[in-house]
Design an enzyme around this catalytic site. Structure first.
Site, mmCIF file in Angstrom:
data_model
loop_
_atom_site.group_PDB
_atom_site.id
_atom_site.type_symbol
_atom_site.label_atom_id
_atom_site.label_comp_id
_atom_site.label_asym_id
_atom_site.label_seq_id
_atom_site.Cartn_x
_atom_site.Cartn_y
_atom_site.Cartn_z
ATOM 1 N N SER A 64 -74.785 76.527 5.688
ATOM 2 C CA SER A 64 -75.157 76.106 4.342
ATOM 3 C C SER A 64 -75.174 77.337 3.434
ATOM 4 O O SER A 64 -74.128 77.962 3.253
ATOM 5 C CB SER A 64 -76.488 75.362 4.368
ATOM 6 O OG SER A 64 -76.702 74.634 3.186
ATOM 7 N N ASP A 82 -69.616 65.272 4.753
ATOM 8 C CA ASP A 82 -70.737 65.961 4.113
ATOM 9 C C ASP A 82 -70.874 65.481 2.669
ATOM 10 O O ASP A 82 -69.964 65.657 1.853
ATOM 11 C CB ASP A 82 -70.493 67.470 4.153
ATOM 12 C CG ASP A 82 -71.735 68.283 3.848
ATOM 13 O OD1 ASP A 82 -72.607 67.785 3.122
ATOM 14 O OD2 ASP A 82 -71.821 69.430 4.326
ATOM 15 N N HIS A 89 -73.832 67.046 6.548
ATOM 16 C CA HIS A 89 -74.214 68.455 6.408
ATOM 17 C C HIS A 89 -74.858 68.978 7.681
ATOM 18 O O HIS A 89 -74.856 70.175 7.932
ATOM 19 C CB HIS A 89 -75.163 68.617 5.215
ATOM 20 C CG HIS A 89 -75.294 70.023 4.741
ATOM 21 N ND1 HIS A 89 -74.212 70.827 4.467
ATOM 22 C CD2 HIS A 89 -76.399 70.780 4.495
ATOM 23 C CE1 HIS A 89 -74.635 72.011 4.079
ATOM 24 N NE2 HIS A 89 -75.947 72.014 4.092
#
Length: 760
Positions: A618, A693, A725
């Site tokens: 991330s 995602d 994600h």
């Protein structure tokens, strides 16, 4: 944005030590349990298998209103992602499964709205069964959602399905127990508790209009997951209405193993319009509706909504689009008229951090966490005047309970050591602060309404999470989950080989200390070891603390890696000045500080200086890319998981808080991007992304990949069909980490000496 796939079990704190030297552990110390030779060998399959190596981990612990039952949701030994509802008798200590999710659940696929909500609440992603529940005020029943339907369960465990509740979102029992409420078909529904059909008390929900829900950025970035609020006396419900019509439509492909779905997702990217948000107050049957005056500017955030204890007024926190001003509004529920009680204003080149650490007192005063003196502390607002209650170079991280009768407030903070979160009691008159939990642990806590009983959960690097019941003085009354690593505990066979965690500091160029943690194999004299250097680097996350790091870090160490991580400037719980260094400057000071960590590692005689691999997910994935671009040759290879590569692709509330509006500061966004400098990458890179995602869109990775390919820059890539994600789940997690370690073994750990990346 929140980190995924941290090797650590949590990422919520900072570390502390002194000097630049290691503290708190002996690298070569033998484990305290049985002889290391007798230890079982960790494997990736076992790390991600069942039962969970951290042992039983009850969640959502709550005391029944009469205090006789302690309820929690607990995962199964044979299916670690499935949870059931359990109850412990606080008088006898006997416990039993109260609701069996397999017996009651249909196994039906959740609605898209429910899936999206779970994706926003990271604690629920990938889990199934009973994940949430709500006690009735009389303590005789519980509202339990399973597989998109609602059940009413008694204390004896008998449960019945409530008809007409399929697809229910955000179900609650009203404060006095007369009603249940939930959202369905984008309207708020209310039904009498236990009997009678639900009735929609709002109309017009559908298409882009939603009633009773939190909009995307509220769920994803503001930690607000509901869009309706009961008054304590049940006379009113405050209900949010939002319209996504102005929000940019992003075409998102959800690429799965057996096909591709195309979603026209309303996604408020930085610099684009947000949803239009309004707030109404109405009676439980939907009558008497009035609109709340939120001010003349429609481009605001509805940050928090609360009622005063007597239900006489609604308190609304209104935040401006720039997130530099937060107004507390007092609203008359009968008319919707509002007035500003007080305002929080950020400093220059800074922003407002939202908080849940506040409490409305019976006399109308408010106990409130503010960063106005540079650190997060408790203040008391009364009749327009402020009084500071705590102070010093440390941070209040949460408000747990207030006992107004005893004049006490209970809060979490890092007052004694930034490696540790402790529970403290504050005397509201004398301002004396007393620590209630034991040093050497990272603690979290919840309490009953007045703070007479606490549920404390703690862990440290040698002990997975334990939970106990404590009294108002912090004394442990009884274990709820001792979770001692012995006997048949899942981690017991591996404890003999468990390596200790060390903590220390380094100083960067301006003299600021940065805190690190390290786990090493048992060192052999003269041998140098490769480093698995994990990072996150983004705001509102900390990774270095005295908590349980989890089995994955120990697995890496068992494979001959040194595990290392460091919290750079820009992370939380070090004060506002430390955090504000990334203002309009993402991808700068974080990269510099992580390089300082790598430079420190290279001074250690047991580190192979040319074999430091870096990994992040991330924001950490973004950092991996920026670190290769800005500091070539420092890292032997990098893994970038689900990276943001262009901040204009990420959402308004998160991105503009730190970077400003791209329409006003385009140069800041140009400098922070990771695509333009992609051709500068000369070290091995593995790029990973979930192909469904809906948070960090796959476009971020494909945009970077296209630039790397266009410039003939070598890299490797692994995509995960159907994964969001969070890339993980049965066997998927094992595949992910096999892929990562195969890459790092080849490019770093086992690479022949003197080998260099292929020429471009």
């Amino acid at each position: 944005m929140r980190t995924w796939w941290s090797v650590s079990a949590a990422a919520m704190a900072i570390a502390c030590a002194s000097g630049g030297s290691a503290v708190a552990a002996d690298r070569n110390a033998a484990p305290a349990s049985t002889a290391e030779a007798k230890a079982s060998t960790l494997t990736l399959k076992r790390v991600f298998g069942s039962p969970d190596l951290a042992g039983p981990q009850p969640q959502s612990l709550r005391l029944s209103p009469d205090g006789t039952l302690l309820t929690s949701v607990r995962n199964r030994a044979d299916e670690r992602q499935r949870y059931d509802l359990w109850a412990l008798d606080t008088t006898t200590g006997a416990e039993r499964m109260l609701v069996d999710s397999k017996k009651l659940g249909s196994g039906a696929e959740l609605s898209e709205a429910a899936k999206m909500q779970r994706e926003r609440d990271r604690s629920l992603t990938g889990k199934t069964g009973v994940l949430q529940y709500d006690w009735s005020p009389d303590g005789q029943s519980l509202l339990v959602p399973i597989d998109g339907e609602l059940f009413l369960a008694g204390r004896d465990g008998q449960a019945r399905k409530l008809e007409g509740t399929k697809g229910a979102l955000n179900p609650t029992i009203s404060p006095r127990g007369r009603y249940i409420a939930f959202v369905r078909d984008q309207n708020l529904q209310v039904a009498p508790l236990g009997h009678g059909a639900a009735k929609a008390i709002t109309t017009g929900g559908g298409d882009t209009v939603h009633w009773g829900e939190a909009e995307f950025v509220a769920q994803e970035e503001m930690d607000r997951r509901t869009g309706y609020w009961w008054s304590p006396d049940e006379r009113y419900i405050a209900v949010e209405r939002f319209d996504d019509a102005p929000v940019h439509v992003a075409t998102r492909a959800s690429i799965g193993a057996s096909g591709t779905r195309i979603y026209q997702q309303r996604y408020p990217a930085a610099g684009t319009p947000n949803a239009l948000v309004d707030l109404y107050v109405m009676k439980p049957d939907g009558s008497g509706r009035v609109k709340v005056d939120l001010g003349a500017d429609p481009d605001i955030y509805l940050a928090r909504v609360d009622w005063t204890p007597d239900g006489a007024a609604l308190l609304v926190q209104r935040e401006n689009r720039a997130q530099t001003r937060l107004d507390m509004l007092r609203v008359d529920p009968a008319t919707g008229k509002s007035s500003v009680m007080f305002t929080e204003q950020s400093g220059a080149k800074s922003w407002i951090n939202l908080t849940d650490a506040y409490r409305v007192m019976r006399d109308g005063s408010i106990l409130w966490r503010s960063e106005r003196d540079g650190y997060g502390h408790l203040w008391l607002w009364r009749a327009g005047a402020w009084q500071q209650l705590t102070s010093g170079p440390w941070v209040v991280t949460g408000l747990v309970a207030v006992d107004e009768g005893a004049g006490k407030a209970y809060f979490l903070a890092n007052k004694d050591d930034v490696l540790e979160q402790q529970l403290y009691a504050l005397d509201l008159k004398t301002r004396a602060v007393t620590r209630l939990t034991e040093r050497g642990w990272w603690n979290s806590a919840t309490a009953d309404g007045t703070g007479t009983r606490f549920i404390v959960t703690r862990s440290n690097p040698q002990q997975p999470a334990q939970t106990y019941l404590a009294d108002a003085a912090g004394k442990r009354v009884a274990w709820i989950n001792e979770n001692r690593v012995a006997g048949d505990h899942p981690y017991a066979p591996f404890m003999a080989a468990h390596r200790p965690t060390e903590f220390g500091t380094i100083k960067v160029t301006d003299g600021t200390p940065l805190y690190w943690q390290m786990i090493t194999p048992k060192l052999e004299k003269g041998r140098r070891y490769p480093v698995f250097f994990q990072h996150y680097g983004g705001p509102h996350s900390q990774t270095v603390m005295r908590n349980w790091n989890g089995a994955l870090a120990q697995y890496l160490v068992s494979q001959g890696w040194i595990f290392f991580q460091l919290d750079n400037r820009g992370s939380i719980n070090r004060g506002k000045a430390f955090e504000d260094t990334i203002y309009h400057a993402m991808g700068t000071v974080e990269v510099e500080d992580q390089k300082a960590g790598a430079d420190y590692l290279k001074t250690l005689p047991f580190v192979a200086p040319d074999r430091i691999a870096t990994y992040g997910w991330s924001y950490g994935g973004y950092m991996s890319v920026k670190m290769l671009e800005k500091t070539p040759g420092v890292y032997a290879a990098a893994v970038a998981g689900a990276p943001v590569t262009d901040w204009q692709l990420y959402d308004t509330h998160y991105t503009e808080r730190y970077m400003g509006d791209p329409r006003q500061v385009p140069e800041a966004y140009a400098a922070s991007g990771a695509v333009g400098d992609a051709p500068k990458i000369s070290d091995p890179l593995l790029l990973i992304h979930g192909m469904a995602d809906d948070n960090v869109f796959l476009d971020n990775s494909t945009k970077l990949a296209a630039e790397l390919q266009k410039t003939a820059t070598p890299f490797e890539m692994m995509m995960y069909p159907g994964q969001t994600h969070r890339v993980g789940g049965p066997r998927i997690s094992e595949h992910l980490w096999t892929t990562i370690l195969d890459f790092l073994n080849r490019e770093v750990k086992n690479k022949p000496a003197g080998a260099t990346p292929a020429a471009k």
